[in-house]
Design a protein around this motif. Structure first.
Motif, PDB file in Angstrom:
ATOM      1  N   TRP A 146       0.860  -1.139  -0.008  1.00 19.11           N
ATOM      2  CA  TRP A 146      -0.063   0.053  -0.113  1.00 19.11           C
ATOM      3  C   TRP A 146       0.889   1.200  -0.125  1.00 19.11           C
ATOM      4  N   ILE A 147       1.361   1.513  -1.249  1.00 18.01           N
ATOM      5  CA  ILE A 147       2.433   2.663  -1.118  1.00 18.01           C
ATOM      6  C   ILE A 147       1.778   3.933  -1.031  1.00 18.01           C
ATOM      7  N   ARG A 148       1.977   4.754  -0.227  1.00 19.37           N
ATOM      8  CA  ARG A 148       1.690   5.979   0.118  1.00 19.37           C
ATOM      9  C   ARG A 148       2.341   7.126  -0.811  1.00 19.37           C
ATOM     10  N   GLN A 149       1.877   8.266  -0.873  1.00 18.14           N
ATOM     11  CA  GLN A 149       2.154   9.442  -1.570  1.00 18.14           C
ATOM     12  C   GLN A 149       3.173   9.130  -2.797  1.00 18.14           C
ATOM     13  N   VAL A 150       2.416   8.270  -3.782  1.00 18.90           N
ATOM     14  CA  VAL A 150       2.757   7.901  -5.061  1.00 18.90           C
ATOM     15  C   VAL A 150       3.177   9.075  -5.903  1.00 18.90           C
ATOM     16  N   LYS A 151       4.352   9.208  -6.691  1.00 17.08           N
ATOM     17  CA  LYS A 151       4.685  10.135  -7.388  1.00 17.08           C
ATOM     18  C   LYS A 151       4.907   9.898  -8.827  1.00 17.08           C
ATOM     19  N   GLN A 152       4.943   8.441  -9.098  1.00 14.76           N
ATOM     20  CA  GLN A 152       5.519   8.014 -10.444  1.00 14.76           C
ATOM     21  C   GLN A 152       5.240   6.591 -10.584  1.00 14.76           C
ATOM     22  N   LEU A 153       4.906   6.075 -11.754  1.00 14.83           N
ATOM     23  CA  LEU A 153       4.888   4.707 -11.960  1.00 14.83           C
ATOM     24  C   LEU A 153       5.578   4.337 -13.437  1.00 14.83           C
ATOM     25  N   ILE A 154       6.270   3.386 -13.498  1.00 13.20           N
ATOM     26  CA  ILE A 154       6.956   2.872 -14.746  1.00 13.20           C
ATOM     27  C   ILE A 154       6.664   1.541 -15.001  1.00 13.20           C
ATOM     28  N   LEU A 155       6.103   1.662 -16.213  1.00 11.42           N
ATOM     29  CA  LEU A 155       5.819   0.222 -16.893  1.00 11.42           C
ATOM     30  C   LEU A 155       7.294  -0.375 -17.582  1.00 11.42           C
ATOM     31  N   THR A 156       7.563  -1.383 -17.188  1.00 12.20           N
ATOM     32  CA  THR A 156       8.839  -2.093 -17.582  1.00 12.20           C
ATOM     33  C   THR A 156       8.551  -3.575 -17.695  1.00 12.20           C
ATOM     34  N   ARG A 157       9.619  -4.286 -18.158  1.00 18.20           N
ATOM     35  CA  ARG A 157       9.780  -5.558 -18.030  1.00 18.20           C
ATOM     36  C   ARG A 157      10.774  -6.527 -17.294  1.00 18.20           C
ATOM     37  N   ALA A 158      10.463  -7.456 -16.719  1.00 20.89           N
ATOM     38  CA  ALA A 158      11.340  -8.144 -15.745  1.00 20.89           C
ATOM     39  C   ALA A 158      12.125  -9.103 -16.460  1.00 20.89           C
ATOM     40  N   ILE A 159      13.565  -8.649 -16.736  1.00 23.66           N
ATOM     41  CA  ILE A 159      14.374  -9.458 -17.688  1.00 23.66           C
ATOM     42  C   ILE A 159      15.106 -10.323 -16.762  1.00 23.66           C
ATOM     43  N   ALA A 160      15.381 -11.573 -17.107  1.00 26.81           N
ATOM     44  CA  ALA A 160      16.375 -12.527 -16.408  1.00 26.81           C
ATOM     45  C   ALA A 160      17.680 -12.198 -17.242  1.00 26.81           C
ATOM     46  N   PRO A 161      18.813 -12.171 -15.990  1.00 28.03           N
ATOM     47  CA  PRO A 161      20.049 -11.891 -16.596  1.00 28.03           C
ATOM     48  C   PRO A 161      20.590 -12.864 -17.588  1.00 28.03           C
ATOM     49  N   ALA A 162      21.309 -12.658 -18.321  1.00 31.21           N
ATOM     50  CA  ALA A 162      22.100 -13.569 -19.383  1.00 31.21           C
ATOM     51  C   ALA A 162      22.902 -14.797 -18.624  1.00 31.21           C
ATOM     52  N   SER A 163      22.829 -15.961 -19.134  1.00 28.25           N
ATOM     53  CA  SER A 163      23.637 -16.899 -18.435  1.00 28.25           C
ATOM     54  C   SER A 163      24.692 -17.109 -18.797  1.00 28.25           C
TER      55      SER A 163
END
Length: 163
Positions: A146-163
């Motif tokens: 429940w994040i208060r005082q929201v200032k920004q949101l970012i739509l991004t991807r969860a990317i696994a690191p290269a093995s």
């Protein structure tokens, strides 16, 4: 000397930050967009009832996060599948606290929608500690997201690191 104008100016300076209209920075994966109070006011509103941090049932009012994500061009419904399933939304508060949600958690085709960007509780604007905007996740058993005082949101991807 008449101090009334000076006192009035001082009062305005003290009160203005507490009554500032909500605004939100939104990153769609390519560029930043600024959503001011007028843009946010045009979005649909909902109410949910949830237990607040104090353990009491309260009525929160605000914008379904799915509506905000439409402005970022986020996939939804039938288009949220396959390669789109690694999409996440990162919220940042005024104190730089950050919380992430999977895009699917915020989509009505995946789950009951009770996660909102609230600006009111029990018919009143959120106080300065929680507002002007707060993510309210009604089904969460703990309030860590429940994040208060929201200032920004970012739509991004969860990317696994290269093995």
């Amino acid at each position: 000397m008449n101090f009334k104008p000076l006192l009035t100016l001082a009062a305005i300076c003290l009160i203005a930050p507490l009554t500032a209209a909500p605004s939100l920075r939104l990153h769609d994966g390519k560029e930043w967009k600024e959503l001011d109070a007028a843009a946010l006011a045009k979005l649909p509103r909902v109410e949910i009832t949830a237990k607040a941090r104090d353990g009491k049932e309260k009525r929160f009012s605000g914008i379904p996060l799915a509506e905000v994500l439409k402005l970022a061009g986020a996939p939804a419904g039938d288009t949220l599948r396959g390669a789109e399933m690694n999409r996440v939304v990162l919220f940042t508060a005024a104190d730089n606290y950050q919380v992430a949600y999977s895009l699917a958690e915020l989509d009505a085709s995946f789950r009951k929608q009770n996660i909102i960007l609230a600006d009111q509780v029990d018919g009143k604007p959120l106080d300065e500690y929680e507002g002007p905007l707060m993510v309210v996740a009604g089904d969460d058993l703990r309030h860590s997201r429940w994040i208060r005082q929201v200032k920004q949101l970012i739509l991004t991807r969860a990317i696994a690191p290269a093995s």
